[in-house]
Design a protein around this motif. Structure first.
Motif, short mmCIF file in Angstrom:
data_model
loop_
_atom_site.label_atom_id
_atom_site.label_comp_id
_atom_site.label_asym_id
_atom_site.label_seq_id
_atom_site.Cartn_x
_atom_site.Cartn_y
_atom_site.Cartn_z
N VAL A 188 50.55 36.97 46.49
CA VAL A 188 49.44 36.69 45.57
C VAL A 188 48.19 37.43 46.00
O VAL A 188 47.56 38.15 45.21
CB VAL A 188 49.17 35.18 45.49
CG1 VAL A 188 47.95 34.91 44.63
CG2 VAL A 188 50.38 34.47 44.90
N LEU A 189 47.83 37.32 47.30
CA LEU A 189 46.64 38.01 47.79
C LEU A 189 46.84 39.53 47.70
O LEU A 189 45.93 40.27 47.34
CB LEU A 189 46.36 37.61 49.24
CG LEU A 189 45.11 38.23 49.86
CD1 LEU A 189 43.87 37.86 49.07
CD2 LEU A 189 44.94 37.83 51.30
N LEU A 246 41.78 44.43 42.72
CA LEU A 246 40.33 44.34 42.91
C LEU A 246 39.74 45.58 43.57
O LEU A 246 38.63 45.99 43.23
CB LEU A 246 39.98 43.11 43.74
CG LEU A 246 39.78 41.82 42.96
CD1 LEU A 246 39.26 40.73 43.87
CD2 LEU A 246 38.82 42.02 41.80
N ARG A 280 46.66 39.03 59.57
CA ARG A 280 48.10 39.22 59.33
C ARG A 280 48.32 39.68 57.88
O ARG A 280 47.40 39.65 57.06
CB ARG A 280 48.85 37.92 59.61
CG ARG A 280 48.41 36.81 58.70
CD ARG A 280 49.01 35.50 59.14
NE ARG A 280 48.26 34.43 58.54
CZ ARG A 280 48.80 33.30 58.13
NH1 ARG A 280 50.07 33.10 58.28
NH2 ARG A 280 48.06 32.36 57.60
N LEU A 320 38.87 48.36 41.25
CA LEU A 320 37.80 47.87 40.37
C LEU A 320 36.46 47.87 41.09
O LEU A 320 35.42 48.25 40.53
CB LEU A 320 38.16 46.46 39.90
CG LEU A 320 37.42 45.94 38.69
CD1 LEU A 320 37.75 46.77 37.48
CD2 LEU A 320 37.76 44.48 38.45
N GLY A 350 50.25 37.40 51.67
CA GLY A 350 51.34 36.99 50.81
C GLY A 350 51.28 37.78 49.51
O GLY A 350 50.34 38.54 49.29
N LEU A 368 46.16 40.57 44.22
CA LEU A 368 44.73 40.51 43.92
C LEU A 368 44.02 41.72 44.51
O LEU A 368 43.19 42.36 43.85
CB LEU A 368 44.14 39.22 44.49
CG LEU A 368 42.66 39.00 44.19
CD1 LEU A 368 42.46 38.63 42.73
CD2 LEU A 368 42.04 37.95 45.08
#
Lengths: 94, 323
Positions: free
Chosen positions: B183-184, B191, B178, B194, B181, B187
């Motif tokens: 925050v993920l 990431l 799914r 990178l 949110g 990230l």
């Protein structure tokens, strides 16, 4: 002199790691354990990285160590958030 | 540092490896066993680093602990009886397993003992160092993998390709995840670029320092895993036609180069010394993409469904109302 500072930083860092680990083992519920683990370990890792950077005395290695620390910070913050949210979701919809 | 301290550290590392390995096998809870296995892989990477094999340490951390852990977690997720302990294996199975483990342990111990007893004869490492200047690269590990023992790597790529063909033959992809949110999502947005840069760096640096196609491919595959976890079902893979070619590109490039040099009087995969560097880079670049696509497809578990063209993380998340 720099060596003394570095060893001091690393020792304090290890202290934070130990506190975080004790918190993980001893604290009663998931949220406080997460709190202890992610916060204390992040600070501990930062101090250890700073200490190692001082010992090596190389700017490139210091920058790499800081990059590693920032990555761990981001990853642990995000995973703590994910675990805490998952636990909250479960509690609300049994 | 004091050699005694190093020895203490090594003994601690070895003891922790044995303990973690035992705990991972002994537990009946699959999830717990898996977490212990991932921790085991990371410690094993440390052990390789202590043995001064940074190439292996990188590969173990990226593939052994990272991608293999993600694959096993994905497999566990599609397990129907979630949360239940694994059924106790039969006695015959356990006995056979133990017998094979003991035989394997004896064989490894024998190999170790005979290697230690060999004395200061001509070792392979010495031969590699002597011929390193003709290999086209200055990292001895890459010289062995892509030049001196190129056959092995060629066959490894074939093994990976056939393994993924097996995965693809097993049926449709696992259901996706799914939407993340905020925050993920944040990230992943940081990431993934990178990881792509790191993958390119590992590929390039493999010529003269620890790195190479396998580590670079695993790093790219990690970006795909992250994207998939973030709700991008296609995990950043290009369209199926392109992905199929990328999947085979490593093996194809290797075979093409290997055969091409035979036209100029060299043996199969025996590169002319002045061209070796360029040829190795071509093979490694293709192999990196192939390994990345193969690992990503294995993680997805089949060709990703492309419903409503959900290729972009951004549109996905704005739909979810989190951004």
């Amino acid at each position: 002199m720099i060596d003394v500072v570095a060893v001091g930083l690393i020792c304090i860092g290890i202290g934070f790691f130990a506190a975080g680990s004790i918190g993980l083992l001893r604290l009663p519920d998931l949220h406080s354990r997460l709190h202890a683990l992610t916060k204390a370990d992040n600070l501990g890792l930062g101090l250890v990285a700073l200490g190692i950077a001082l010992v090596t005395g190389s700017l490139v290695i210091a920058l790499k160590l800081i990059l590693i620390w920032l990555l761990v910070l981001a990853a642990s913050a995000a995973s703590a958030n994910l675990i805490a949210r998952h636990a909250l979701d479960r509690r609300e919809q049994p | 540092m004091n050699p005694l301290l190093w020895m203490l550290l090594d003994l601690l590392l070895a003891a922790m490896l044995l303990g973690l390995g035992w705990a991972a096998v002994a537990t009946r809870d699959l999830k717990r066993g898996l977490a212990l296995f991932i921790a085991f892989g990371l410690l094993l990477a440390l052990a390789w680093a202590r043995l001064r094999a940074p190439d292996l340490a990188l590969a173990e951390a990226a593939i052994g602990a990272g991608i293999a852990g993600a694959l096993l977690l994905a497999a566990l997720r599609s397990e129907p009886q979630d949360g239940q302990p694994a059924a106790a294996p039969s006695r015959v199975f356990l006995l056979t397993l133990n017998l094979f483990s003991v035989l394997l342990a004896v064989a490894i111990a024998w190999a170790l003992l005979s290697a230690l007893a060999m004395g200061d004869g001509v070792r392979l490492a010495q031969a590699v160092t002597e011929h390193l200047s003709q290999s086209g690269v200055s990292n001895p590990v890459t010289a062995v993998l892509l030049n001196f023992r190129a056959y092995d790597t060629l066959l490894e790529l074939a093994v990976i390709l056939s393994a993924v063909l097996g995965v693809l033959a097993l049926g449709p992809a696992r259901p996706g995840y799914r939407l993340p949110g905020p925050v993920l999502y944040g990230l992943i947005r940081w990431l993934v670029p990178l990881l792509i840069v790191t993958g390119g760096y590992l590929l390039w640096v493999g010529a003269h320092a620890p790195g190479g196609a396998f580590q670079a491919g695993a790093t790219l595959a990690a970006a795909a895993v992250l994207l998939r976890l973030g709700g991008v079902d296609a995990a950043g893979l290009p369209a199926a036609v392109v992905s199929r070619w990328l999947l085979a590109a490593g093996l194809l490039a290797f075979l093409a180069v290997g055969l091409l040099v035979t036209a100029f009087g060299y043996g199969f995969v025996q590169y002319p010394p002045d061209l070796a560097a360029g040829l190795i880079l071509v093979i490694e670049s293709a192999a990196t993409l192939s390994i990345a696509v193969a690992l990503a497809l294995a993680y997805i578990g089949g060709w990703p469904s492309r419903r409503a063209q959900s290729g972009s993380l951004h549109t996905h998340t704005t739909e979810g109302g989190t951004h």
